[in-house]
Design an enzyme around this catalytic site. Structure first.
Site, PDB file in Angstrom:
ATOM      1  N   HIS A 177      40.404  51.789  40.728  1.00 41.44           N
ATOM      2  CA  HIS A 177      39.360  50.860  41.117  1.00 41.44           C
ATOM      3  C   HIS A 177      38.022  51.574  41.276  1.00 41.44           C
ATOM      4  CE1 HIS A 177      38.333  46.910  42.742  1.00 41.44           C
ATOM      5  NE2 HIS A 177      37.527  47.544  43.570  1.00 41.44           N
ATOM      6  N   HIS A 218      38.487  40.002  42.669  1.00 42.32           N
ATOM      7  CA  HIS A 218      39.278  40.156  43.889  1.00 42.32           C
ATOM      8  C   HIS A 218      40.641  39.528  43.643  1.00 42.32           C
ATOM      9  CE1 HIS A 218      37.964  41.348  48.188  1.00 42.32           C
ATOM     10  NE2 HIS A 218      37.903  42.354  47.364  1.00 42.32           N
TER      11      HIS A 218
END
Lengths: 768, 221
Positions: free
Chosen positions: A61, A107
């Site tokens: 990430h 998300h």
């Protein structure tokens, strides 16, 4: 911040060399070979806090370690690009000293575990990326993908995600103006929640993350730090298993009220000459924001973790470093401005605490109640993060086969079936829960006569407006990831054009499965190549983006879903084009494509024939550009009354959407509108009506001769399809008060009936 | 006419109201900060704007009703000043006891953002006297707009002509489809729809202008 600098030597001398089991490493998201690399870089074993910091920053990430190789190939520059990828958000020049600042971010994993908070904090995070750069957020968009409607979890995920997006955006007072939503079984275990924010800044007052000035104070602002989100970045970088519920404590909880205060306080402070560098605490929290600022400045940072405001008193240093508690910012201030800054934060009832300072030695130095909690060279964390050239399989050769249907098809029932299908049904149930109007700059409103393919938002105090849209067709990407990437770019470009805007730049959200699988890497490589080729061909550079990998549950990955968020400019908002039909006497003209009737991977094939088969429609960049420029030119000459891009569902679905948008009446006299299609069109050819050939627009015009002539001159195929007529003028039977759509085979349907079909599916589904 | 808009932490329609009043009436509009305990008695009109004051994590408007500025807002009302509460402002007015009734969660338990058709129930008030003789269309955007009042209270509202606006069809579960309520002296109006979002032809609706123009008719330029 008291004690003298603890040196690396001191740590090595006082710490017993710790050892870590592969399990502990895995818990921090590190592989054994990555740990070996850490030992090499440090020349010693890290303590647990240091190890945790490595784990967070080396996560997929934060480090883009699997995708960076391919991301580097994307075109990122143009004369109007002020800031490309690498900062919190991309920045483009929109003239007159103004800049548009925007980015999209996922998300996905948090939203699957806890849909309300997961999606809400997705909105909060992307807003911070934009106002961190000095921009006032003016619009939010989203791109959602859910599992099969019949899957047990889908309904509650839709309800929670939509409520969460609305709950955050509505409260913070930024209108949610656009988005898209699709359903497919490949998302059963991994829904996608991508949120995009767009802001406006002064072009010469953009704020960056680059720290400077040895000794300058590092100030923490916003919410207190809690345990929420510890290991969030590593969660976003791991595949799910059925026991994903164990991850629940890592989902953050949002406080949009606090965010609203932060926005106002930060923008107020940005008007003062006080901020040297600013970074929001997003993924990997304090770790990431501190290291990014130091790395960009080529200096070091000392943090006194015992000064960080805590929500729970017993937090450990590693938890403080990793916490992803929301609504927090880190900034480097000019020392003389610190008091001014604190006065502004006090006005907004926000905590602002000096938690460290910049140091010359380029290291991250963490202190804990006067003791050293760890020292790591910034370069080891950022520059030496592993970059993987992961094995790439040969792509399963995409089907080249067009799908041809020779049997005649009853067009009207097929249209009804398509408009009631999950992917094409009205999404009113969703967007009606979003405040789309706050700010009073939303010039196009979903469902209204002002609706357009892209949301059009006026820039306060000017005649300018920005057009913005999110797009992706994962059905194409599943069959051919290159087309999936390229088509998402051209469709977003078309949506901007169809709203009257000149497309300027895009942000992308690459949602894929597990990159450790060579066949997934093949998808990533092909899709990014497609995005790059399309973006280059259209002068439509990539200025920001986000990568979400490991969207994989129990070994099954999602369809490649490279979502594109496009932004375009209208120099004067009077140029905006709506998609609604609001006049009688309009001619309907298809511009572009020879219309081969391409049914491969179409919504028609999926919904009516129950197949996902064949090749997706080819994408021709030159043709896209040619027809798009024609549409923009015709709009400049005020030849167009309405425009809609032809995409999912094909020509007839596009036409129905234009007719169903707004009141469906002639605005001059409020008479219902009929749409009459020309009888000589192929009456029962599914490919003609529902094919998804690219590079097409459906326009409505009072000047068909000029439009057809301009198309001929530009070498763009054009086809006259029919007209709108007002009911009273249509020779209808006496007392007739409803508009009708009449197809070439003579079949017709009233607008009310078609609207009921289009509007019913989602509310009925959500009702259960 | 002198006007001011109160800014609570979490207000998010304050700028829209300031801009709307400035554009429609051509007047300067001041902002008042929630921590102020006093403001100039010369203001003719004070507006409590929409938003999520203090986050509204409790009952909407409940905390704002007790914020420092509200004592002065009450004095303004007692002096006979004009007071307009829009959306969250309406919620604050009921929580502060400046208007009767209360606002609960919408009947569908969802946030609703859409245009609604409104009937003008009282055309003689300072806020509605310039409205054309037709229904209005205004946008709403709220989660808690479900107006609740007991039967006696409703009767009093009806007897004293205190219902300003009603939804022409049920929207959020409100008693008697009430969308806007006046004080007994008609100088305080709370309403859920947002007139300030409908004053600019560029967004396709200008029905909100007449509410501001009514105030100008009443108070003078």
């Amino acid at each position: 911040m008291s004690k003298p600098v603890a040196t690396q030597a001191a740590i090595v001398a006082t710490d017993e060399a710790p050892t870590y089991s592969p399990q502990v490493l895995r818990g921090l998201g590190l592989k054994v070979d990555e740990y070996e690399r850490i030992l090499e870089l440090l020349g010693r074993a890290p303590n647990f806090t240091e190890l945790a910091v490595f784990g967070a920053l080396w996560s997929e990430h934060c480090s883009y370690k699997s995708s960076k190789k391919y991301l580097k190939t994307l075109p990122t520059s143009a004369p109007w690009v002020i800031q490309g990828p690498g900062e919190n958000a991309g920045v483009i020049d929109i003239g007159d000293g103004l800049a548009a600042v925007f980015k999209i971010e996922s998300h996905n994993h948090p939203s699957f575990i806890e849909p309300y908070q997961g999606s809400a904090t997705g909105v909060g995070g992307i807003l911070r990326d934009v106002f961190t750069m000095g921009a006032r957020p003016i619009a939010l968009l989203n791109a959602l993908r859910f599992g099969d409607p019949s899957h047990a979890k889908t309904r509650s995920l839709v309800a929670g995600v939509v409520a969460g997006i609305g709950g955050y955006g509505n409260c913070v007072g930024v209108p949610t103006v656009g988005g898209e939503c699709q359903f497919h079984a490949c998302y059963n275990g991994n829904n996608l929640v991508n949120a995009m924010a767009v802001g406006i800044a002064q072009a010469d007052k953009i704020f960056y993350a680059k720290a400077a000035g040895i000794g300058n104070p590092v100030v923490y602002v916003g919410a207190k730090t809690g345990r929420d989100g510890v290991h969030g970045a590593t969660m976003a970088s791991a595949a799910f298993s059925a026991s994903e519920q164990a991850s629940r404590p890592t989902v953050q909880v949002g406080d949009p009220f606090k965010e609203k205060l932060l926005i106002e306080a930060c923008l107020e402070l940005m008007n003062e000459d006080a901020i040297i560098a600013i970074q929001d605490m997003g993924a990997a929290g304090l770790t990431s924001s501190a290291c990014e600022m130091a790395s960009k400045g080529g200096i070091g940072i000392r943090l006194d973790l015992s000064a960080v405001p805590l929500r729970e008193a017993d937090l450990q240093p590693y938890e403080i470093m990793l916490s992803e508690s929301q609504e927090r910012m880190l900034m480097v201030l000019k020392p003389e401005a610190t008091a001014k800054a604190q006065a502004i934060f006090a006005k907004w009832d926000l905590d602002a605490v000096v938690v460290g300072s910049l140091i010359a030695e380029p290291v991250l130095e963490m202190q804990w109640h006067g003791e050293s909690a760890g020292v790591i060279p910034i370069a080891a964390l950022v520059d030496e993060a592993p970059q993987y050239d992961r094995p790439v399989a040969a792509l399963a050769s995409p089907s080249q086969q067009p799908v041809t249907l020779t049997k005649p098809v009853a067009i009207l029932p097929a249209l009804q079936q398509l408009l009631a299908s999950p992917n094409l049904a009205s999404k009113r149930w969703i967007w009606q829960q979003y405040d789309r109007h706050v700010g009073v700059n939303s010039l196009s409103d979903s469902g209204a006569a002002t609706a357009s393919d892209a949301a059009v938002v006026r820039v306060t105090g000017t005649r300018k407006a920005l057009a913005m849209a999110t797009d992706c067709n994962p059905f194409y990407g599943a069959a051919d990831p290159y087309i999936g990437g390229a088509q998402a770019v051209v469709e977003s470009w078309r949506n901007l054009v169809a709203s009257g805007a000149k497309p300027l730049a895009l942000t992308n959200n690459l949602n894929f499965g597990n990159p450790e699988k060579p066949e997934i890497m093949a998808q990533i490589k092909a899709a990014v190549t497609g995005i790059g080729d399309a973006a280059r061909a259209l002068d439509y550079p990539v200025v920001s983006g986000n990568v979400s990998l490991y969207n994989d549950t129990d070994g099954v990955g999602i369809y490649p879903t490279p979502v594109i968020g496009g932004v375009g400019l209208l120099a004067d908002y009077s140029q905006r084009l709506s998609m609604a039909l609001t006049q009688s006497g309009l001619s309907l003209v298809q511009l572009g494509s020879s219309c081969d009737g391409w049914l491969g991977r179409s919504q028609y094939l999926l919904t009516v024939e129950g197949q996902e088969a064949g090749a997706p429609p080819p994408v021709d960049f030159a043709a896209e550009r040619q027809v798009g420029e024609l549409v923009l030119a015709l709009n400049q000459q005020q030849r167009l009354a309405a425009c809609h891009d032809i995409s999912d569902g094909g020509l007839l679905v596009a036409l129905a959407e234009m007719w169903l948008t707004g009141a469906g009446t002639d605005a001059a006299n409020a008479l219902p509108l009929n749409v009459q299609l020309t009888p000589d069109l192929p009456a029962s050819d599914a490919g003609f009506w529902f094919g998804e050939d690219q590079a097409r627009y459906l326009v409505a015009t009072l000047h068909p001769d000029q439009v057809l002539a301009a198309a001929a001159e530009a070498g763009v195929p054009a086809l006259l399809l029919g007209q709108t007529t007002a009911v009273a003028a249509a020779g209808g039977t006496a007392g007739e008060t409803v508009g009708k759509l009449t197809l070439p085979d003579g079949q017709s349907i009233t607008r009310a009936a078609l609207q009921t079909i289009h509007e019913s599916w989602l509310p009925a589904y959500m009702q259960g | 006419m002198r006007a001011a808009v109160v800014v609570f932490p979490g207000s998010n329609c304050d700028t829209d109201v300031v801009t709307g009043l400035q554009t429609v009436l051509g007047i300067a509009v001041d902002r008042l900060w929630h921590k102020q305990t006093h403001f100039d008695a010369a203001y003719d009109l004070v507006v409590l704007p929409g938003g999520f004051s203090y986050g509204d994590y409790l009952r909407c408007g409940a905390i704002a009703a007790h914020s420092p500025i509200m004592a002065e807002v009450k004095r303004h009302a007692e002096r006979g000043g004009y007071l307009l509460g829009i959306c969250n402002g309406f919620q604050i007015l009921t929580e502060a006891g400046l208007l009767p009734g209360g606002l609960r969660g919408n009947a569908g338990l969802q946030f609703i953002c859409r245009d609604v058709a409104l009937q003008v129930a009282n055309r003689n008030s300072p806020f509605t006297c310039a409205l054309p003789n037709a229904d209005l269309t205004l946008p709403i955007a709220h989660h808690d707009g479900n107006y609740l009042i007991d039967d006696d209270g409703l009767k009093r509202l009806q007897d004293q002509d205190q219902i300003a606006l009603t939804y022409t069809t049920p929207v959020n579960g409100s008693v008697a489809n009430i969308a806007g309520v006046l004080s007994a002296n008609k100088r305080v109006l709370g309403l859920m729809p947002h007139p300030e979002r409908a004053v600019d032809q560029a967004v396709g609706n200008t029905d909100g202008r007449e509410i501001f123009l009514s105030l100008q008719t009443t108070i003078g330029a």
